[in-house]
Every structure is written in C-alpha cells, then in structure tokens.
Motif scaffolding. Structure first.
Motif, mmCIF file in Angstrom:
data_model
loop_
_atom_site.group_PDB
_atom_site.id
_atom_site.type_symbol
_atom_site.label_atom_id
_atom_site.label_comp_id
_atom_site.label_asym_id
_atom_site.label_seq_id
_atom_site.Cartn_x
_atom_site.Cartn_y
_atom_site.Cartn_z
ATOM 1 N N THR A 217 137.770 28.509 11.941
ATOM 2 C CA THR A 217 138.919 29.354 12.279
ATOM 3 C C THR A 217 140.226 28.614 12.039
ATOM 4 O O THR A 217 141.178 29.179 11.485
ATOM 5 C CB THR A 217 138.836 29.809 13.752
ATOM 6 O OG1 THR A 217 137.635 30.561 13.945
ATOM 7 C CG2 THR A 217 140.032 30.679 14.120
ATOM 8 N N TYR A 218 140.265 27.343 12.430
ATOM 9 C CA TYR A 218 141.486 26.560 12.204
ATOM 10 C C TYR A 218 141.774 26.428 10.709
ATOM 11 O O TYR A 218 142.917 26.604 10.264
ATOM 12 C CB TYR A 218 141.366 25.169 12.818
ATOM 13 C CG TYR A 218 142.567 24.318 12.468
ATOM 14 C CD1 TYR A 218 143.735 24.395 13.219
ATOM 15 C CD2 TYR A 218 142.557 23.498 11.329
ATOM 16 C CE1 TYR A 218 144.863 23.664 12.867
ATOM 17 C CE2 TYR A 218 143.678 22.763 10.975
ATOM 18 C CZ TYR A 218 144.829 22.861 11.749
ATOM 19 O OH TYR A 218 145.942 22.160 11.384
ATOM 20 N N LEU A 219 140.749 26.102 9.914
ATOM 21 C CA LEU A 219 140.948 25.909 8.480
ATOM 22 C C LEU A 219 141.444 27.189 7.804
ATOM 23 O O LEU A 219 142.299 27.141 6.915
ATOM 24 C CB LEU A 219 139.650 25.433 7.833
ATOM 25 C CG LEU A 219 139.177 24.028 8.248
ATOM 26 C CD1 LEU A 219 137.831 23.703 7.628
ATOM 27 C CD2 LEU A 219 140.203 22.972 7.869
ATOM 28 N N GLU A 220 140.910 28.328 8.229
ATOM 29 C CA GLU A 220 141.355 29.601 7.657
ATOM 30 C C GLU A 220 142.815 29.868 7.994
ATOM 31 O O GLU A 220 143.603 30.290 7.134
ATOM 32 C CB GLU A 220 140.473 30.734 8.170
ATOM 33 C CG GLU A 220 139.057 30.703 7.615
ATOM 34 C CD GLU A 220 138.123 31.674 8.321
ATOM 35 O OE1 GLU A 220 138.612 32.385 9.232
ATOM 36 O OE2 GLU A 220 136.934 31.713 7.980
ATOM 37 N N MET A 221 143.184 29.629 9.254
ATOM 38 C CA MET A 221 144.566 29.860 9.670
ATOM 39 C C MET A 221 145.518 28.882 8.989
ATOM 40 O O MET A 221 146.599 29.266 8.542
ATOM 41 C CB MET A 221 144.683 29.720 11.193
ATOM 42 C CG MET A 221 144.017 30.829 11.976
ATOM 43 S SD MET A 221 144.191 30.567 13.761
ATOM 44 C CE MET A 221 143.450 32.066 14.395
ATOM 45 N N ALA A 222 145.107 27.609 8.906
ATOM 46 C CA ALA A 222 145.964 26.601 8.304
ATOM 47 C C ALA A 222 146.149 26.856 6.818
ATOM 48 O O ALA A 222 147.244 26.663 6.272
ATOM 49 C CB ALA A 222 145.370 25.216 8.536
ATOM 50 N N ALA A 223 145.075 27.281 6.145
ATOM 51 C CA ALA A 223 145.160 27.541 4.711
ATOM 52 C C ALA A 223 146.126 28.678 4.395
ATOM 53 O O ALA A 223 146.753 28.709 3.336
ATOM 54 C CB ALA A 223 143.772 27.855 4.155
ATOM 55 N N HIS A 224 146.255 29.624 5.298
ATOM 56 C CA HIS A 224 147.144 30.766 5.098
ATOM 57 C C HIS A 224 148.480 30.600 5.821
ATOM 58 O O HIS A 224 149.296 31.522 5.845
ATOM 59 C CB HIS A 224 146.465 32.056 5.572
ATOM 60 C CG HIS A 224 145.278 32.433 4.745
ATOM 61 N ND1 HIS A 224 144.018 31.978 5.024
ATOM 62 C CD2 HIS A 224 145.164 33.206 3.628
ATOM 63 C CE1 HIS A 224 143.161 32.464 4.125
ATOM 64 N NE2 HIS A 224 143.826 33.205 3.271
ATOM 65 N N GLY A 225 148.675 29.428 6.423
ATOM 66 C CA GLY A 225 149.943 29.164 7.107
ATOM 67 C C GLY A 225 150.146 29.964 8.369
ATOM 68 O O GLY A 225 151.284 30.168 8.806
ATOM 69 N N ASP A 226 149.059 30.415 8.986
ATOM 70 C CA ASP A 226 149.158 31.227 10.191
ATOM 71 C C ASP A 226 149.155 30.313 11.424
ATOM 72 O O ASP A 226 148.106 29.919 11.919
ATOM 73 C CB ASP A 226 147.991 32.214 10.256
ATOM 74 C CG ASP A 226 148.103 33.201 11.414
ATOM 75 O OD1 ASP A 226 149.084 33.093 12.175
ATOM 76 O OD2 ASP A 226 147.226 34.065 11.540
ATOM 77 N N LYS A 227 150.332 29.966 11.921
ATOM 78 C CA LYS A 227 150.446 29.056 13.057
ATOM 79 C C LYS A 227 150.572 29.782 14.398
ATOM 80 O O LYS A 227 150.413 29.172 15.449
ATOM 81 C CB LYS A 227 151.654 28.136 12.871
ATOM 82 C CG LYS A 227 151.535 27.218 11.664
ATOM 83 C CD LYS A 227 152.736 26.298 11.566
ATOM 84 C CE LYS A 227 152.601 25.354 10.377
ATOM 85 N NZ LYS A 227 153.762 24.440 10.269
ATOM 86 N N GLU A 228 150.862 31.080 14.335
ATOM 87 C CA GLU A 228 151.108 31.830 15.566
ATOM 88 C C GLU A 228 149.900 31.830 16.488
ATOM 89 O O GLU A 228 150.027 31.733 17.705
ATOM 90 C CB GLU A 228 151.514 33.264 15.215
ATOM 91 C CG GLU A 228 151.815 34.139 16.427
ATOM 92 C CD GLU A 228 152.212 35.551 16.038
ATOM 93 O OE1 GLU A 228 152.374 36.372 16.945
ATOM 94 O OE2 GLU A 228 152.356 35.821 14.837
ATOM 95 N N TRP A 229 148.695 31.921 15.884
ATOM 96 C CA TRP A 229 147.493 32.055 16.694
ATOM 97 C C TRP A 229 146.840 30.724 17.051
ATOM 98 O O TRP A 229 145.896 30.684 17.824
ATOM 99 C CB TRP A 229 146.478 32.933 15.955
ATOM 100 C CG TRP A 229 146.531 34.341 16.407
ATOM 101 C CD1 TRP A 229 147.212 35.376 15.840
ATOM 102 C CD2 TRP A 229 145.879 34.900 17.553
ATOM 103 N NE1 TRP A 229 147.039 36.529 16.553
ATOM 104 C CE2 TRP A 229 146.227 36.268 17.610
ATOM 105 C CE3 TRP A 229 145.059 34.368 18.545
ATOM 106 C CZ2 TRP A 229 145.766 37.116 18.616
ATOM 107 C CZ3 TRP A 229 144.594 35.214 19.544
ATOM 108 C CH2 TRP A 229 144.948 36.572 19.575
#
Length: 260
Positions: A217-229
């Motif tokens: 989950t972290y890698l997916e968010m980090a790869a897309h620049g999604d820091k909010e969650w």
C-alpha cells in the motif's frame, strides 16, 4: 502487489527510488511504533483493571474466585453482570466503527481513537489476569512476540506475492468468530482446543499477509505521489498488526497458559 520492479517499470528510479525506500522505512517504523504503544496500553489497562476488580480482603467482597482472591463491586459489575457481554463485544464493534469512520478523521485523531480502542481492548482482556498465572501470561507474551516478529519480517522480506491469502484468511476469521460465539454457550473443551489451534494458524498467516499489504500500500501511494493517506494508512496498518498480535496471543494463551 506493488514492488520496486513495478516502480522502476513505471519510470521511477535513482534518487526517487531511494526517497521511496527511506519513506518506506519511516512508514513501517510508524506502523510498528504505533502498534507497540497500543499493545502496551492494552496490557497496562488489563492489569490495572484486574487489580481494581479483585481484592484479598474478604470484607465487602462480592464473590470469592480463588483461595485468597475476591471480586470487588467493580469486578462483579464487569465480570458477573450483563455488562460483561457489552465489554466482550465492544472491541469488535469499535473496530467496525473505526474502519467506517476513519475517512472523516485526521491522522492525529485516528491515532488517538486507536489508543482509546487499545484501552477498551484492555478492559475486555482484563479477565486473563484472573484466569491465568502471571508467569504464564508473560511467557506466552514473549512466545507471541518472537513468532510475530519472525512472521512479520518474512511478510516484509518475501518476494512471493501472498495477496491471494487474504480472502481465505478473512473467511477463516469469520468462521472463528462464529465458532467462538457458539462455544460460549456449548462450552466444549474439544471445540475450544480446535478453535485455538486454527486461531493461531490463521492469525500467523494474517501477520505475514498484513505486513506485505502495508508495504504494498505504501509503495503504491508513494509511486503515485499520494501523501494524503499515508498518515492514516500507518494507523490502519498498526491496527491490523495489533489485532493479529492480540488474537495470536489469546489463542496461544488458551493452548499454553497455566490456569489459576
């Protein structure tokens, strides 16, 4: 499952990959740190509440539970009255409510609610100090800690995609809940033994599965620049691993614990 090969294939490499790697370590430290604090709160609350619920002074005591231990008025209320059913199922209700409401919370609020939940869980588990010896509780806690650390490390390090385990493990948890509720009324020792064995195996699997899921989950968010969650994701990850640890501990305690 997101991994570094996927990230590189998407064009994320070099300094960006190093940044994600550093962020992942910080994220996992946040998850394990929050989970550890929650676990400490739970056992501290359980120990303190069991102390308030019992006394060695028979004067004014409500009921005798062992040779030199008696229930206080408070103990009678939480262990003998209908309130015990509320306390028993409160953590389960709390988890569903927390999961449903986290979208409307800030990360700081979610963390506070998690610690409140850990306290409620401590109330629910406080009776273990009446049923099992203190030595066996500590012994099983150490065994659970070692097993949990090994399983979580494997889930983090393995290159094998174990995301397919999820549906089977969740079905197993539902089956355990149903069987445990039935056994409250049936009170079968053989059924309790089987439930405990299956419970240890299911939550051992969930420990590895949840760890890999938190990482993915972290890698997916980090790869897309999604820091909010990310802040909330760390709290939910801590909650998942916390529940895995507590449940594995309780099932092992049923198997290995020495009763008072």
């Amino acid at each position: 499952m997101a991994d570094y090969n996927t990230i590189r294939a998407a064009g994320v490499s070099g300094a960006r990959t190093a940044q994600i790697d550093e962020g992942l370590r910080a994220h996992m430290n946040k998850v394990y740190g929050t989970m550890s604090v929650g676990t400490f709160i739970t056992f501290l609350a359980a120990w303190a509440i069991s102390g308030l619920a019992t006394t060695t002074d028979p004067s004014g005591a409500v009921a005798q539970i062992s040779a030199n231990t008696y229930l206080t008025q408070f103990g009678s209320a939480i262990y003998l009255s209908p309130l015990k059913w509320v306390i028993m199922f409160a953590p389960l209700i709390f988890v569903f409510a927390f999961s449903a409401g986290i979208n409307r919370m800030s990360a700081a609020t979610a963390q506070l609610v998690f610690y409140v939940f850990a306290t409620v869980m401590g109330l629910s588990l406080s009776s273990i100090f009446l049923v099992f010896t203190g030595y066996s509780i500590i012994q099983v806690f150490l065994v659970t800690s070692i097993a949990f650390a090994g399983l979580s490390l494997w889930g983090y390090m393995t290159k094998k995609d174990i995301s397919g385990w999820g549906s089977f493990l969740i079905m197993g948890v539902i089956g355990l809940i149903v069987a445990s509720i039935i056994n409250i009324f049936v009170a079968s020792a053989a059924m309790q033994f089987a439930i405990s064995i299956l419970g240890v195996l299911i939550f051992a699997g969930l420990t590895a599965y949840d760890t890999q899921k938190i990482k993915s989950t972290y890698l997916e968010m980090a790869a897309h620049g999604d820091k909010e969650w990310l802040g909330k994701a760390a709290i939910m990850g801590a909650l998942s691993l916390y529940l895995d640890f507590i449940n594995m501990f309780m099932f092992l305690l049923q198997l290995l614990g020495n009763r008072e």
